[in-house]
Design an enzyme around this catalytic site. Structure first.
Site, PDB file in Angstrom:
ATOM      1  N   TYR A 185     -14.393   1.572 -10.988  1.00  0.00           N
ATOM      2  CA  TYR A 185     -13.959   0.752  -9.855  1.00  0.00           C
ATOM      3  C   TYR A 185     -13.401  -0.584 -10.339  1.00  0.00           C
ATOM      4  CZ  TYR A 185     -13.909  -0.190  -4.852  1.00  0.00           C
ATOM      5  OH  TYR A 185     -13.517  -0.430  -3.555  1.00  0.00           O
TER       6      TYR A 185
ATOM      7  N   ASP B  47     -10.855  -8.864  -6.293  1.00  0.00           N
ATOM      8  CA  ASP B  47     -10.931  -7.515  -5.726  1.00  0.00           C
ATOM      9  C   ASP B  47     -11.008  -6.454  -6.830  1.00  0.00           C
ATOM     10  OD1 ASP B  47     -10.837  -5.436  -3.800  1.00  0.00           O
ATOM     11  OD2 ASP B  47      -8.635  -5.358  -3.911  1.00  0.00           O
TER      12      ASP B  47
ATOM     13  N   HIS C  45     -15.201   8.666  -1.323  1.00  0.00           N
ATOM     14  CA  HIS C  45     -15.729   7.930  -2.477  1.00  0.00           C
ATOM     15  C   HIS C  45     -16.842   8.736  -3.149  1.00  0.00           C
ATOM     16  CE1 HIS C  45     -13.498   4.256  -2.535  1.00  0.00           C
ATOM     17  NE2 HIS C  45     -13.857   3.866  -1.327  1.00  0.00           N
TER      18      HIS C  45
ATOM     19  N   GLU D 214      -9.705   4.002  -4.667  1.00  0.00           N
ATOM     20  CA  GLU D 214      -9.433   3.607  -3.275  1.00  0.00           C
ATOM     21  C   GLU D 214      -8.340   4.474  -2.657  1.00  0.00           C
ATOM     22  OE1 GLU D 214     -10.556   1.594  -0.877  1.00  0.00           O
ATOM     23  OE2 GLU D 214     -12.305   1.299  -2.143  1.00  0.00           O
TER      24      GLU D 214
ATOM     25  N   HIS E 103     -12.777   8.325   4.440  1.00  0.00           N
ATOM     26  CA  HIS E 103     -12.596   7.449   3.278  1.00  0.00           C
ATOM     27  C   HIS E 103     -13.927   7.259   2.548  1.00  0.00           C
ATOM     28  CE1 HIS E 103     -10.884   3.727   1.256  1.00  0.00           C
ATOM     29  NE2 HIS E 103     -12.189   3.487   1.168  1.00  0.00           N
ATOM     30  N   GLU E 104     -14.951   6.892   3.289  1.00  0.00           N
ATOM     31  CA  GLU E 104     -16.244   6.605   2.641  1.00  0.00           C
ATOM     32  C   GLU E 104     -16.814   7.851   1.968  1.00  0.00           C
ATOM     33  OE1 GLU E 104     -17.134   3.708   2.070  1.00  0.00           O
ATOM     34  OE2 GLU E 104     -15.706   2.764   3.402  1.00  0.00           O
TER      35      GLU E 104
ATOM     36  N   HIS F 176      -8.203  -2.681  -3.796  1.00  0.00           N
ATOM     37  CA  HIS F 176      -7.727  -2.455  -2.428  1.00  0.00           C
ATOM     38  C   HIS F 176      -6.271  -2.889  -2.267  1.00  0.00           C
ATOM     39  CE1 HIS F 176     -12.141  -2.732  -1.694  1.00  0.00           C
ATOM     40  NE2 HIS F 176     -11.897  -1.827  -0.776  1.00  0.00           N
TER      41      HIS F 176
END
Lengths: 434, 77
Positions: free
Chosen positions: A188, A270, A177, A197, A173-174, A275
């Site tokens: 974002y 958020d 990005h 996301e 996931h990271e 998310h």
């Protein structure tokens, strides 16, 4: 204001844990848990500023070939906050025995391999970028993030959260990005941020599925399974299969993800629900992948990857992602192929009608627009995102198509329109008045 | 030949020049508007499309030109 939250979309750290989960913990946890949650939520302006500067100067990855070599470097922050920290393992060096270090190393390798072996991508930037990871960030830090340049993982508090390298999909996931940053560079905020996301979840899950050799039917479709310590009522951070069901715990709250456009979050928290609303495209991918069958990274993953790489832009929304994945599926596997139909089914299940190129049948004309300029006419067609230009092929041809559109609009008649991508714009080229 | 008091079933056009078609009640198949002049095709296409959308009837003249049947004239009735 949280470490993972700011007023500006480019200032954001891209964290695996949503701020609302930590905010719940800061309110409902024990004294120690509240302290750690507040710590994780603490402002880190220096890190955010760095992220902002990096994101704003990132451009889409070049296609020119660069030498392919996996270059992983793992650092330890030694429970401080200085990045990248002390180097603890380089490419090709043997395991250290430190689980966080070795998991970060292996996870970065598995992510590199997915992108390289399946999608022929050469690292995060497609130019062989070194994969830098820092573990043991801060003390009992409950999060992991991409700061625009590297991955960073906390140890977790050991009470509610285990170490953040424990789940390979978090690593995928990271790093994804980073891939997003070097491709569509999705803003974002709001739907583009939720797509950011979602792509990170999709490819994080695919890294995990590939490492386990799981088919789409075998996969658990959870993000962050194993991250929570025992005693927390949570399967993971998010469920791509059933958004909104990943956790329900007195301390961390209840999973707020919607699974359908009818329930989309429209608040400002958020970053406009990046998310939260990612549950919608996540579920669309899950449905498409399971309907296609087999290994999800092979076909569904390729459709999503090529869409991210070639079709989306910084402000793309869910409808654009739906249309473009549908078009890419048609280009890769054939118009009306089972794969393309699966993509359509995925998006329709979450409340988005897909409008691809080709014939769009039995549609209402929402708006028609023209100017005094020659061959200048536009329309909005039911189920198709945005204004469509009438292809300026000939003056009288544009007038004829415009006439059909005007009449359909004025008389509430339906049309079949044929859409073609011409010089990068989706245009109407033919029309039947029904 | 005149076909009188007919409904227009469908109309079809594209962005290419002098390009318009219609299906007219009791006339077999798609008939092209004779592509003589751009504005002439546009005028006939507009008339036929309005008739279609409003369920009005038309009198159309189908003329054979070079062995092909074309729509060359129409009344909105």
């Amino acid at each position: 204001m949280s470490h993972c939250e700011s007023h500006h979309e480019h200032d954001a750290l891209l964290c695996i844990l949503p701020p609302y989960m930590l905010e719940n913990l800061a309110e409902h946890g024990t004294a120690a848990e509240k302290k750690l949650a507040r710590q994780a939520l603490a402002d880190a302006s220096a890190v955010r500023a760095e992220r902002s500067a990096i994101a704003s100067r990132t451009t889409r990855s070049p296609r020119a070939a660069a030498a392919v070599a996996k270059r992983r470097t793992i650092y330890s922050a030694n429970n401080g906050t200085q990045l990248p920290g002390t180097k603890v393992r380089g490419e090709g060096q043997s395991a250290t025995g430190d689980a966080s270090v070795d998991e970060a190393y292996d996870g970065a390798g598995a992510t590199f391999d997915l992108y390289h072996d399946v999608y022929s991508r050469n690292s995060i930037d497609n130019q062989g970028m070194e994969l830098i990871s820092t573990v043991h960030y801060n003390q009992n830090y409950n999060n992991a993030f991409w700061n625009g340049q590297q991955m960073t993982y906390g140890d977790g508090d050991g009470n509610l959260f285990n170490r953040f390298t424990i789940a390979i999909d978090i690593i995928g996931h990271e790093m994804t990005h980073g891939v997003v940053q070097h491709e569509a560079n999705l803003v974002y905020q709001n739907q583009p941020g939720a797509l950011n996301e979602s792509f990170a979840d999709v490819f994080g899950s695919l890294v995990k599925q590939r490492s386990l050799n799981h088919t789409a039917a075998q996969a658990d479709w959870l993000i962050g399974a194993g991250l929570f310590a025992s005693g927390v009522n949570a399967q993971g951070i998010r469920s791509m299969k059933a958004p909104g069901t990943a956790y329900d715990d007195p301390k961390i709250g209840k999973d707020p993800q919607p699974a359908h456009m009818n329930d989309i979050y429209t608040g400002s928290g958020d970053h406009g629900g990046v998310h939260i609303n990612s549950g919608i495209p996540n579920r669309a991918f899950y449905i498409a992948a399971t309907q296609i069958g087999g290994y999800a990274w092979e076909k569904a993953g390729r459709i999503w990857y090529e869409t991210l790489r070639d079709k989306l832009a910084a402000n793309s929304d869910f409808q654009t992602a739906a249309n473009e994945t549908y078009n890419v599926a048609g280009a890769l596997y054939g118009i009306n192929s089972a794969e393309q139909q699966a993509v359509r089914n995925g998006w329709e299940a979450v409340g988005l009608s897909v409008a691809g190129l080709g014939w769009q049948t039995n549609r209402l004309v929402r708006y028609v627009f023209s100017t005094y300029a020659s061959k200048s006419a536009y329309a909005i067609i039911e189920g198709v995102s945005g204004w469509l230009k009438v292809h300026p092929e000939s003056a009288d041809g544009v007038s004829n198509v415009l006439k059909a559109l005007e009449i359909a609009k004025a008389f509430d008649r339906r049309v079949n329109v044929y859409l073609q991508n011409i010089n990068g714009a989706n245009c109407i080229t033919r029309i039947y008045l029904l | 030949m005149w076909h009188s008091n007919k409904l227009v079933k469908y109309t079809y056009t594209a962005t290419v020049s002098k390009f318009g078609y219609a299906i007219v009640e009791d006339v077999n198949g798609w008939k092209q508007i004779y592509p003589s002049t751009p504005d002439g095709v546009s005028n006939l296409f507009g008339l036929l499309s309005v008739a279609k959308a409003s369920n009005r009837r038309v009198n159309v003249f189908i003329q054979e030109i070079n062995s092909v049947d074309y729509i060359t004239q129409a009344y909105l009735v």
